[in-house]
Design a protein around this motif. Structure first.
Motif: not given
Length: 78
Positions: A62-64, A71-72
């Motif tokens: 989830x965090x990744x 960071x688009x």
């Protein structure tokens, strides 16, 4: 990981994924995307996952994904 155990673990951690996605994004559309993409990634990597680290893997994923969105590097468009 066997299908039955995988889906039990995924079901047990559903609210964790949803809460983390909501907390990170603070946006319903992105939170829903984070949840769906995390579960999709889990299903794709099911053969490589194990019970002992499943919850941590979900949190990291989830965090990744959120980081890549911020960071688009990841499109949230379906």
């Amino acid at each position: 990981m066997k299908n039955e155990i995988f889906f039990q673990n995924l079901s047990q951690n559903r609210s964790l994924i949803q809460e983390l996605a909501t907390e990170l994004s603070n946006d319903f559309v992105i939170a829903r995307f984070l949840y769906r993409e995390t579960t999709h990634q889990a299903m794709m990597n099911k053969a490589f996952l194990n019970e002992e680290t499943f919850k941590e893997w979900l949190i990291t994923t989830v965090k990744r994904i959120y980081y890549k969105i911020s960071q688009n590097e990841y499109s949230t468009k379906n």
